[in-house]
Design an enzyme around this catalytic site. Sequence first.
Site, PDB file in Angstrom:
ATOM      1  N   ASN A  91      93.666  11.381  11.565  1.00 19.11           N
ATOM      2  CA  ASN A  91      93.199  12.753  11.363  1.00 19.11           C
ATOM      3  C   ASN A  91      92.698  12.979   9.949  1.00 19.11           C
ATOM      4  O   ASN A  91      93.068  12.264   9.019  1.00 19.11           O
ATOM      5  CB  ASN A  91      94.302  13.754  11.701  1.00 19.11           C
ATOM      6  CG  ASN A  91      94.697  13.673  13.159  1.00 19.11           C
ATOM      7  OD1 ASN A  91      95.828  13.364  13.479  1.00 19.11           O
ATOM      8  ND2 ASN A  91      93.757  13.921  14.050  1.00 19.11           N
ATOM      9  N   TYR A 104      95.174  11.363  26.108  1.00 20.58           N
ATOM     10  CA  TYR A 104      96.097  12.295  25.441  1.00 20.58           C
ATOM     11  C   TYR A 104      95.851  13.719  25.954  1.00 20.58           C
ATOM     12  O   TYR A 104      96.759  14.423  26.400  1.00 20.58           O
ATOM     13  CB  TYR A 104      95.901  12.228  23.916  1.00 20.58           C
ATOM     14  CG  TYR A 104      96.384  13.452  23.199  1.00 20.58           C
ATOM     15  CD1 TYR A 104      97.752  13.673  23.044  1.00 20.58           C
ATOM     16  CD2 TYR A 104      95.496  14.411  22.707  1.00 20.58           C
ATOM     17  CE1 TYR A 104      98.214  14.823  22.410  1.00 20.58           C
ATOM     18  CE2 TYR A 104      95.941  15.544  22.078  1.00 20.58           C
ATOM     19  CZ  TYR A 104      97.299  15.748  21.927  1.00 20.58           C
ATOM     20  OH  TYR A 104      97.746  16.886  21.314  1.00 20.58           O
ATOM     21  N   ASN A 158     108.119   8.902  15.720  1.00 17.31           N
ATOM     22  CA  ASN A 158     107.094   9.248  14.716  1.00 17.31           C
ATOM     23  C   ASN A 158     107.679  10.237  13.710  1.00 17.31           C
ATOM     24  O   ASN A 158     106.999  11.136  13.237  1.00 17.31           O
ATOM     25  CB  ASN A 158     105.870   9.836  15.432  1.00 17.31           C
ATOM     26  CG  ASN A 158     104.606   9.691  14.621  1.00 17.31           C
ATOM     27  OD1 ASN A 158     104.557   8.928  13.651  1.00 17.31           O
ATOM     28  ND2 ASN A 158     103.588  10.441  14.974  1.00 17.31           N
ATOM     29  N   ARG A 218      81.979   9.591  15.215  1.00 19.23           N
ATOM     30  CA  ARG A 218      83.125   8.978  15.898  1.00 19.23           C
ATOM     31  C   ARG A 218      83.005   9.281  17.389  1.00 19.23           C
ATOM     32  O   ARG A 218      82.748  10.431  17.769  1.00 19.23           O
ATOM     33  CB  ARG A 218      84.419   9.581  15.319  1.00 19.23           C
ATOM     34  CG  ARG A 218      85.692   9.014  15.893  1.00 19.23           C
ATOM     35  CD  ARG A 218      86.917   9.519  15.140  1.00 19.23           C
ATOM     36  NE  ARG A 218      87.152  10.944  15.356  1.00 19.23           N
ATOM     37  CZ  ARG A 218      88.207  11.611  14.857  1.00 19.23           C
ATOM     38  NH1 ARG A 218      89.098  10.979  14.113  1.00 19.23           N
ATOM     39  NH2 ARG A 218      88.354  12.891  15.095  1.00 19.23           N
ATOM     40  N   ASP A 267     115.796  10.050  23.699  1.00 18.84           N
ATOM     41  CA  ASP A 267     114.536  10.350  24.349  1.00 18.84           C
ATOM     42  C   ASP A 267     114.691  11.436  25.417  1.00 18.84           C
ATOM     43  O   ASP A 267     115.660  11.420  26.179  1.00 18.84           O
ATOM     44  CB  ASP A 267     114.051   9.051  25.013  1.00 18.84           C
ATOM     45  CG  ASP A 267     112.558   9.033  25.129  1.00 18.84           C
ATOM     46  OD1 ASP A 267     111.937   8.214  24.437  1.00 18.84           O
ATOM     47  OD2 ASP A 267     112.020   9.850  25.898  1.00 18.84           O
TER      48      ASP A 267
HETATM   49  N1  UFG Z   1      87.009  13.241  10.496  1.00 17.38           N
HETATM   50  C1  UFG Z   1      86.288  12.525   9.563  1.00 17.38           C
HETATM   51  N2  UFG Z   1      86.886  11.450   9.004  1.00 17.38           N
HETATM   52  C2  UFG Z   1      88.148  11.043   9.303  1.00 17.38           C
HETATM   53  C3  UFG Z   1      88.877  11.793  10.250  1.00 17.38           C
HETATM   54  C4  UFG Z   1      88.279  12.882  10.839  1.00 17.38           C
HETATM   55  O1  UFG Z   1      85.143  12.837   9.269  1.00 17.38           O
HETATM   56  O2  UFG Z   1      88.613  10.038   8.744  1.00 17.38           O
HETATM   57  C5  UFG Z   1      86.398  14.430  11.105  1.00 17.38           C
HETATM   58  C6  UFG Z   1      86.251  14.340  12.606  1.00 17.38           C
HETATM   59  O3  UFG Z   1      85.063  13.657  12.956  1.00 17.38           O
HETATM   60  C7  UFG Z   1      86.267  15.815  12.999  1.00 17.38           C
HETATM   61  C8  UFG Z   1      87.201  16.441  11.966  1.00 17.38           C
HETATM   62  O4  UFG Z   1      87.234  15.539  10.869  1.00 17.38           O
HETATM   63  O5  UFG Z   1      84.986  16.376  12.835  1.00 17.38           O
HETATM   64  C9  UFG Z   1      88.617  16.652  12.475  1.00 17.38           C
HETATM   65  O6  UFG Z   1      89.108  15.432  13.002  1.00 17.38           O
HETATM   66  P1  UFG Z   1      90.648  15.191  13.285  1.00 17.38           P
HETATM   67  O7  UFG Z   1      90.796  13.762  13.743  1.00 17.38           O
HETATM   68  O8  UFG Z   1      91.471  15.628  12.130  1.00 17.38           O
HETATM   69  O9  UFG Z   1      90.973  16.206  14.469  1.00 17.38           O
HETATM   70  P2  UFG Z   1      90.334  16.374  15.938  1.00 17.38           P
HETATM   71  O10 UFG Z   1      89.645  17.706  15.942  1.00 17.38           O
HETATM   72  O11 UFG Z   1      89.556  15.199  16.364  1.00 17.38           O
HETATM   73  O12 UFG Z   1      91.621  16.392  16.875  1.00 17.38           O
HETATM   74  C10 UFG Z   1      92.787  17.027  16.465  1.00 17.38           C
HETATM   75  C11 UFG Z   1      93.988  16.187  16.864  1.00 17.38           C
HETATM   76  C12 UFG Z   1      94.307  16.316  18.298  1.00 17.38           C
HETATM   77  C13 UFG Z   1      94.335  17.749  18.675  1.00 17.38           C
HETATM   78  C14 UFG Z   1      93.049  18.416  18.337  1.00 17.38           C
HETATM   79  C15 UFG Z   1      93.075  19.862  18.710  1.00 17.38           C
HETATM   80  O13 UFG Z   1      93.762  14.819  16.581  1.00 17.38           O
HETATM   81  O14 UFG Z   1      95.555  15.740  18.529  1.00 17.38           O
HETATM   82  O15 UFG Z   1      92.828  18.315  16.960  1.00 17.38           O
HETATM   83  O16 UFG Z   1      91.795  20.340  18.816  1.00 17.38           O
HETATM   84  F1  UFG Z   1      94.547  17.861  19.993  1.00 17.38           F
END
Ligand code: UFG
Length: 332
Positions: A199, A149, A35, A292, A58
């Site tokens: 994200n 994860y 990645n 989501r 790896d």
């Molecule tokens: N969100 C949206 N639209 C999108 C993507 C995200 O509205 O297209 C929202 C999500 O619902 C959430 C916020 O934006 O409310 C943040 O979402 P992210 O996917 O950016 O991050 P998460 O908090 O779900 O998770 C992230 C990483 C994980 C990590 C975690 C740590 O994906 O790998 O933060 O708390 F472990």
Amino acid sequence: MKILVTGGLGFLGSHICVELLENNDEVVVVDNLFNSKMEVKDKIQEITGKEIKVYIGDCADEILMDKVFLENAIDSVIHCAGLKAVGESVEKPVWYYQTNLGTTLNLLKVMQNHQCKKIIFSSTATVYGVPEKPQVDETFETGKTTNPYATSKYMIERILEDVYVSDKTWSIGILRYFNPIGAHKSGLIGEEPNGIPNNLMPYILKVAKGELPVLSVFGDDYDTPDGTGVRDYIHVVDLAKAHLKAVNKLKEGAGIYKYNLGTGIGYSVLDIIRNFEKVNGIKVNYKIAPRRAGDVAACYSNPAKAEREMGWKAEKNIEDMCKDAWNFAKNK
Ligand code: UFG
């Protein structure tokens, strides 16, 4: 100090390498380019004017890892390598467990063989699962995770605890990251996920560039000030700097240390969109979509322990994060 950074060409790893080099540490990287890209090595060297040694391969490869430790007198390891997409882990749990646990177990075995007993592990706020209160400190219960994860990271934390119980000469740092965004101010390194981003910030960047039509805001009916999800976004450079502090902490002596790495401030999805638009003068097209699966309403850190015990505190604000993220992405 000679420090091995696994996954050192990735988003977090590359920023950690830069901070280590600027601190005059020597850096050795193992990265399988799953990645990440080889060109990141040149960018790190361009930013710092210093050389790093990179092994492509790896961490689960025992022969390779043995060679890395034979050829380099490694003092400490910063272990960032691993798979990290929550949604993907739900679809492919075996792959996630095998990769994240397998690489770590092999790394620990080789470290033991070479008497290297200092490790900093990239963990995650998701080990707290659905927290009983939105502001999370290190005393909160871990393990009630909601996806493979997060469970794999939790399991690695448990493995590290067992390693310490078996041999109290280890120094182990467990860093629980909240939501890292932003990029190095040079614009040379940043986050480049493959495919359609999961994200929030990488998705915003694609919409701002016109590569994706619209951002879906997942839910506006949460119990939060504006109804959208609240998270603790932290600038990746602040996060990288915390690793230098953690390396110093481990030098103080054996032990197992756990720290939240966040700013302590929660921002909603709409806060992030508005800040991004304001700072960069660009419109982000968005629509409200259903929640989501697996998301919590609000989760942000209490980062006081990291400040108290390591002397680390996040310094960059949300404007810096939005500006630097765009500065990197707009030239790509
Ligand atoms: N969100 C949206 N639209 C999108 C993507 C995200 O509205 O297209 C929202 C999500 O619902 C959430 C916020 O934006 O409310 C943040 O979402 P992210 O996917 O950016 O991050 P998460 O908090 O779900 O998770 C992230 C990483 C994980 C990590 C975690 C740590 O994906 O790998 O933060 O708390 F472990």
